[in-house]
Design an enzyme around this catalytic site. Structure first.
Site, mmCIF file in Angstrom:
data_model
loop_
_atom_site.group_PDB
_atom_site.id
_atom_site.type_symbol
_atom_site.label_atom_id
_atom_site.label_comp_id
_atom_site.label_asym_id
_atom_site.label_seq_id
_atom_site.Cartn_x
_atom_site.Cartn_y
_atom_site.Cartn_z
ATOM 1 N N HIS A 254 -8.090 -4.980 -0.254
ATOM 2 C CA HIS A 254 -6.894 -4.234 0.134
ATOM 3 C C HIS A 254 -6.534 -4.568 1.586
ATOM 4 O O HIS A 254 -7.362 -4.470 2.477
ATOM 5 C CB HIS A 254 -7.149 -2.730 -0.003
ATOM 6 N N SER B 272 0.829 -1.193 0.000
ATOM 7 C CA SER B 272 0.000 0.000 0.000
ATOM 8 C C SER B 272 0.876 1.259 0.000
ATOM 9 O O SER B 272 1.636 1.479 -0.940
ATOM 10 C CB SER B 272 -0.947 -0.036 1.198
ATOM 11 N N ASP C 150 -9.994 -4.133 -4.427
ATOM 12 C CA ASP C 150 -9.146 -3.084 -3.865
ATOM 13 C C ASP C 150 -9.431 -1.754 -4.569
ATOM 14 O O ASP C 150 -9.356 -1.682 -5.795
ATOM 15 C CB ASP C 150 -7.682 -3.481 -4.055
#
Length: 420
Positions: free
Chosen positions: A305, A179, A275
């Site tokens: 995610h 991320s 995501d």
């Protein structure tokens, strides 16, 4: 970070055939049901920043496996803005120099730390037989986003400078992150090229490669899949001061904006169908491949995610950790496959009974994990005694858990290049 002008859907060779499954994988569905119920009881913006940071730390500790290693040590060093901390994981205690993997945690640049990276680093150190180093960095909104980049580069320099005493073979060094950490790892790889520093691999797990504009996946997956519109709005408001003086369109912050990607370190990119920033990673994959940079794309169309943090309750997380470790072993040996693999939930039982079985196992494992995490927070010694006392319970319930759990790994299909 503000998302303004919509971008088109990524295009190019090697993109997944199934971008987003019809529904999340069973274990993902079970987790998301619990998470969405919890956020309805108490919305995300009802928490203070410190509460959010502690909640994320405890959640990752509770819902992950953290295998024992013979050596885990922390080191302090002087960074650009003060003292920084790294945690070094060694799979064995010997004098043999080993390759190393530097890992940068995620968390929207505002949460996360060494504890939230602990399970990932332990598993990869063990599976890849490499020394894994977790890097810390200054967080927003207390610090600008440029501070996180400076700290990660300082951490990379520190590891190289201390490679010999850490038992690291500096000629076999890889980096990675998830991320926000994927954003930072991509920036580090671009900076390594500028410095003519040769890295073995960059591992980008659902990386945030674009901070100024948004892709279609943001609109597709903005609610119900871990990250929500309310959460994104809260993050944007919280870090607004950390980005107000910065150019979000520069490669320093949005690495996909780098015009020349040729000569970059080969990559592994992990993406998830549900995501909101799925397309960030897919777009960067196509850009790297156009620049003749080999990419191993691992796509999980039924995942969300952040799933990599939850390998105690999510089979795809355990699968992805194994595949990342395998890719590291290949890279340390000089092998860099350029392939796309799509991983599907191996079970076809989406009946009420099948969903109930997945939910029961999810709740069971989550309850054990939360008990340990909360006890450790209150009294680490009590937590150790409790785990020891519950060993007979764990042994007697193991057969039932195995009955509830589908032991099959996620089924991988190579979709690029097309199989003969």
């Amino acid at each position: 970070m503000p998302h303004r002008t919509p971008l088109p859907r990524p295009t190019g060779e090697g993109l997944p055939i199934t971008w987003r499954a019809d529904q999340p994988d069973r274990d993902a569905s079970a987790f998301l049901r619990m998470l969405n119920l919890a956020t309805r009881v108490r919305p995300f913006d009802a928490y203070s920043l410190e509460d959010i940071r502690e909640l994320w730390r405890l959640t990752t500790l509770a819902l992950s496996h953290r295998p024992e290693l013979p050596s885990v040590h922390q080191h302090h060093f002087e960074g650009p803005g003060g003292q920084l901390l790294v945690r070094v994981y060694k799979p064995r205690e010997d004098d043999i120099p080993r390759p190393a993997f530097l890992w940068v945690h995620g968390g929207g640049f505002m949460v996360g730390g060494l504890d939230t990276a602990d399970s990932i680093c332990r598993n990869i150190a063990l599976e890849a037989d490499c020394i894994t180093v977790a890097l810390s960095y200054r967080l927003a909104p207390e610090h600008g986003l440029d501070a996180s980049r400076e700290d990660c580069l300082a951490g990379l320099d520190w590891v190289i400078e201390h490679a010999q005493e850490l038992g690291i073979d500096a000629s076999r060094l890889a980096i990675g992150g998830e991320s926000a950490g994927g954003n930072l790892a991509a920036v580090m790889a671009q900076e390594a090229r500028r410095r003519e520093l040769e890295l073995a691999l960059q591992v980008l797990v659902y990386p945030a490669t674009e901070l100024e504009e948004s892709f279609p996946s943001l609109r597709e997956n903005v609610d119900g899949y871990m990250i929500t519109a309310d959460m994104l709005g809260h993050i944007q408001r919280t870090v607004a001061g950390a980005v107000s003086h910065l150019d979000l369109g520069s490669p320093w912050l949005s690495p996909r904006r780098e015009r020349n990607l040729s000569g970059l370190t080969p990559a592994v990119v992990v993406s998830a169908g549900f995501d909101p920033i799925r397309d960030d990673g897919l777009d960067y994959t196509t850009r790297l491949r156009k620049a003749q940079v080999p990419v191993q794309l691992l796509h999980y169309p039924g995942q969300f995610h952040g799933f990599l943090n939850f390998d105690a309750i999510n089979g795809a997380a355990a699968d992805a950790l194994r595949r990342i470790a395998t890719a590291l072993v290949q890279a340390f040996a000089g092998e860099h496959p350029d392939v796309t693999l799509e991983m599907a939930d191996p079970a076809s039982d989406r009946s009420l009974l099948g969903e109930g079985r997945a939910t029961t196992l999810n709740l069971w494992n989550a309850t054990d994990g939360w008990r340990d995490a909360l006890l450790t927070r209150v009294n680490p010694r009590l937590a150790r005694v409790t785990r020891w006392a519950l060993r007979p319970y764990a042994a007697t319930t193991l057969p039932l858990r195995r009955c509830l759990q589908d032991e099959a790994s996620h089924q991988a299909v190579q979709t690029y290049p097309a199989s003969a």
